[in-house]
Design a protein around this motif. Structure first.
Motif, PDB file in Angstrom:
ATOM      1  N   UNK A  53      -2.172  19.704  -7.845  1.00  0.00           N
ATOM      2  CA  UNK A  53      -3.339  18.743  -7.546  1.00  0.00           C
ATOM      3  C   UNK A  53      -1.868  17.568  -7.143  1.00  0.00           C
ATOM      4  N   UNK A  54      -2.658  16.491  -6.637  1.00  0.00           N
ATOM      5  CA  UNK A  54      -1.739  15.536  -6.046  1.00  0.00           C
ATOM      6  C   UNK A  54      -1.549  14.264  -6.990  1.00  0.00           C
ATOM      7  N   UNK A  55      -1.402  13.290  -7.428  1.00  0.00           N
ATOM      8  CA  UNK A  55      -1.686  12.399  -7.347  1.00  0.00           C
ATOM      9  C   UNK A  55      -1.145  10.580  -7.280  1.00  0.00           C
ATOM     10  N   UNK A  56      -1.843  10.313  -6.618  1.00  0.00           N
ATOM     11  CA  UNK A  56      -1.746   9.283  -5.719  1.00  0.00           C
ATOM     12  C   UNK A  56      -1.340   7.958  -6.932  1.00  0.00           C
ATOM     13  N   UNK A  57      -0.745   6.987  -6.811  1.00  0.00           N
ATOM     14  CA  UNK A  57      -0.961   5.763  -6.836  1.00  0.00           C
ATOM     15  C   UNK A  57      -0.384   4.878  -6.318  1.00  0.00           C
ATOM     16  N   UNK A  58      -0.383   3.007  -7.259  1.00  0.00           N
ATOM     17  CA  UNK A  58       0.401   2.022  -5.979  1.00  0.00           C
ATOM     18  C   UNK A  58       1.131   1.110  -7.104  1.00  0.00           C
ATOM     19  N   UNK A  59       1.689   0.620  -6.121  1.00  0.00           N
ATOM     20  CA  UNK A  59       2.177  -0.438  -7.673  1.00  0.00           C
ATOM     21  C   UNK A  59       2.740  -1.600  -6.544  1.00  0.00           C
ATOM     22  N   UNK A  60       2.600  -2.689  -6.625  1.00  0.00           N
ATOM     23  CA  UNK A  60       2.424  -4.277  -5.754  1.00  0.00           C
ATOM     24  C   UNK A  60       4.262  -4.697  -5.917  1.00  0.00           C
ATOM     25  N   UNK A  61       5.129  -5.233  -5.712  1.00  0.00           N
ATOM     26  CA  UNK A  61       5.963  -6.289  -5.336  1.00  0.00           C
ATOM     27  C   UNK A  61       6.041  -7.024  -4.044  1.00  0.00           C
ATOM     28  N   UNK A  62       7.004  -8.155  -4.223  1.00  0.00           N
ATOM     29  CA  UNK A  62       7.275  -9.219  -3.161  1.00  0.00           C
ATOM     30  C   UNK A  62       8.354  -9.487  -2.998  1.00  0.00           C
ATOM     31  N   UNK A  63       8.500  -9.051  -1.320  1.00  0.00           N
ATOM     32  CA  UNK A  63       9.472  -8.809  -1.054  1.00  0.00           C
ATOM     33  C   UNK A  63      10.436 -10.703  -0.550  1.00  0.00           C
ATOM     34  N   UNK A  64      11.572 -10.283   0.032  1.00  0.00           N
ATOM     35  CA  UNK A  64      12.547 -12.129   0.017  1.00  0.00           C
ATOM     36  C   UNK A  64      11.194 -13.255   1.089  1.00  0.00           C
ATOM     37  N   UNK A  65      10.129 -12.214   2.338  1.00  0.00           N
ATOM     38  CA  UNK A  65       9.812 -12.957   3.083  1.00  0.00           C
ATOM     39  C   UNK A  65       8.566 -13.521   1.900  1.00  0.00           C
ATOM     40  N   UNK A  66       8.538 -13.293   0.776  1.00  0.00           N
ATOM     41  CA  UNK A  66       7.190 -13.524   0.340  1.00  0.00           C
ATOM     42  C   UNK A  66       5.849 -12.113   0.839  1.00  0.00           C
ATOM     43  N   UNK A  67       6.440 -11.495   1.514  1.00  0.00           N
ATOM     44  CA  UNK A  67       5.217 -10.604   1.344  1.00  0.00           C
ATOM     45  C   UNK A  67       4.670 -10.003   0.587  1.00  0.00           C
ATOM     46  N   UNK A  68       3.154  -9.236  -0.082  1.00  0.00           N
ATOM     47  CA  UNK A  68       3.408  -7.941   0.051  1.00  0.00           C
ATOM     48  C   UNK A  68       3.786  -6.931   0.150  1.00  0.00           C
ATOM     49  N   UNK A  69       3.987  -5.883  -0.753  1.00  0.00           N
ATOM     50  CA  UNK A  69       4.616  -4.563  -0.513  1.00  0.00           C
ATOM     51  C   UNK A  69       3.701  -4.151  -1.791  1.00  0.00           C
ATOM     52  N   UNK A  70       2.920  -2.452  -0.454  1.00  0.00           N
ATOM     53  CA  UNK A  70       2.100  -1.748  -1.564  1.00  0.00           C
ATOM     54  C   UNK A  70       3.005  -0.839  -1.533  1.00  0.00           C
ATOM     55  N   UNK A  71       3.809  -0.312  -2.889  1.00  0.00           N
ATOM     56  CA  UNK A  71       3.985   1.227  -2.593  1.00  0.00           C
ATOM     57  C   UNK A  71       3.028   2.247  -3.303  1.00  0.00           C
ATOM     58  N   UNK A 142      -8.918   7.672  -6.775  1.00  0.00           N
ATOM     59  CA  UNK A 142      -8.217   6.708  -7.149  1.00  0.00           C
ATOM     60  C   UNK A 142      -8.463   4.985  -7.422  1.00  0.00           C
ATOM     61  N   UNK A 143      -9.403   4.600  -8.366  1.00  0.00           N
ATOM     62  CA  UNK A 143      -9.094   3.186  -8.257  1.00  0.00           C
ATOM     63  C   UNK A 143      -8.537   2.459  -9.081  1.00  0.00           C
ATOM     64  N   UNK A 144      -8.362   1.134  -7.941  1.00  0.00           N
ATOM     65  CA  UNK A 144      -6.945   0.338  -9.275  1.00  0.00           C
ATOM     66  C   UNK A 144      -6.811  -0.977  -8.902  1.00  0.00           C
ATOM     67  N   UNK A 145      -6.901  -1.874  -9.767  1.00  0.00           N
ATOM     68  CA  UNK A 145      -6.645  -3.398  -9.466  1.00  0.00           C
ATOM     69  C   UNK A 145      -5.113  -3.536  -9.295  1.00  0.00           C
ATOM     70  N   UNK A 146      -4.930  -4.319  -7.532  1.00  0.00           N
ATOM     71  CA  UNK A 146      -3.511  -4.462  -7.631  1.00  0.00           C
ATOM     72  C   UNK A 146      -3.366  -5.863  -7.358  1.00  0.00           C
ATOM     73  N   UNK A 147      -2.011  -6.174  -8.093  1.00  0.00           N
ATOM     74  CA  UNK A 147      -1.573  -7.934  -6.720  1.00  0.00           C
ATOM     75  C   UNK A 147      -1.813  -8.186  -6.502  1.00  0.00           C
ATOM     76  N   UNK A 148      -2.307  -9.315  -5.617  1.00  0.00           N
ATOM     77  CA  UNK A 148      -1.926  -8.924  -3.740  1.00  0.00           C
ATOM     78  C   UNK A 148      -0.882 -10.774  -3.339  1.00  0.00           C
ATOM     79  N   UNK A 149      -1.267 -11.501  -3.941  1.00  0.00           N
ATOM     80  CA  UNK A 149      -0.326 -12.869  -4.515  1.00  0.00           C
ATOM     81  C   UNK A 149       0.869 -13.010  -4.906  1.00  0.00           C
TER      82      UNK A 149
END
Length: 149
Positions: A53-71, A142-149
């Protein structure tokens, strides 16, 4: 003669009691051993399944240009293939860089990033669904709620 009969009777009773105790105790030990063996076999089977089994999950953060990065990370033990992300509509978000999705494969412990900015019509959070294939089965999700702003 009577003493001999009493002595033999007591010996026979002692031998019978010892045999009864031995067989009763032996039966309990065999039952415990069967339970332990069944538990060990289940653990082995479970670990064989987890290894597929693989297990995929995401996490968000902002970079210095205020873009959202979904890892997106594979936290499983197998290679994830054909990774798709559903829920980030192109109309609400502006993606940067090459078109990465569907992502061909992701080894265990590896990550990749999606860089985007949200327009004013987007919400602060978004429900996304990750889909992937692995050695265990196709179309895992997998469903997930992520922060986009």
């Amino acid at each position: 003669m009577v003493l001999e009969i009493i002595s033999i009777s007591l010996s026979v009773i002692a031998i019978a009691a010892s045999a009864f105790t031995y067989f009763k105790h032996d039966k309990k030990l065999k039952e415990q051993e069967q339970k332990i063996n069944a538990h060990q076999l289940k653990q082995i089977a479970d670990s064989e399944v987890e290894a597929k089994k693989a297990n995929i999950i995401g996490a968000t953060h902002k970079n210095s240009q205020n873009a959202t990065i979904l890892t997106i990370t594979n936290k499983g033990k197998a290679i994830a293939r054909n990774i798709r992300v559903v829920g980030l509509d192109d109309g609400k978000y502006c993606f940067y860089g090459p078109d990465l999705l569907p992502y061909e494969f992701l080894n265990p412990g590896d990550t990749f990033e999606l860089k985007f900015t949200a327009n004013l019509a987007s919400l602060y959070k978004e429900k996304v669904t990750y889909y992937w294939d692995d050695d265990f089965m196709d179309n895992n999700h997998l469903e997930q709620i992520i922060s986009v702003r």
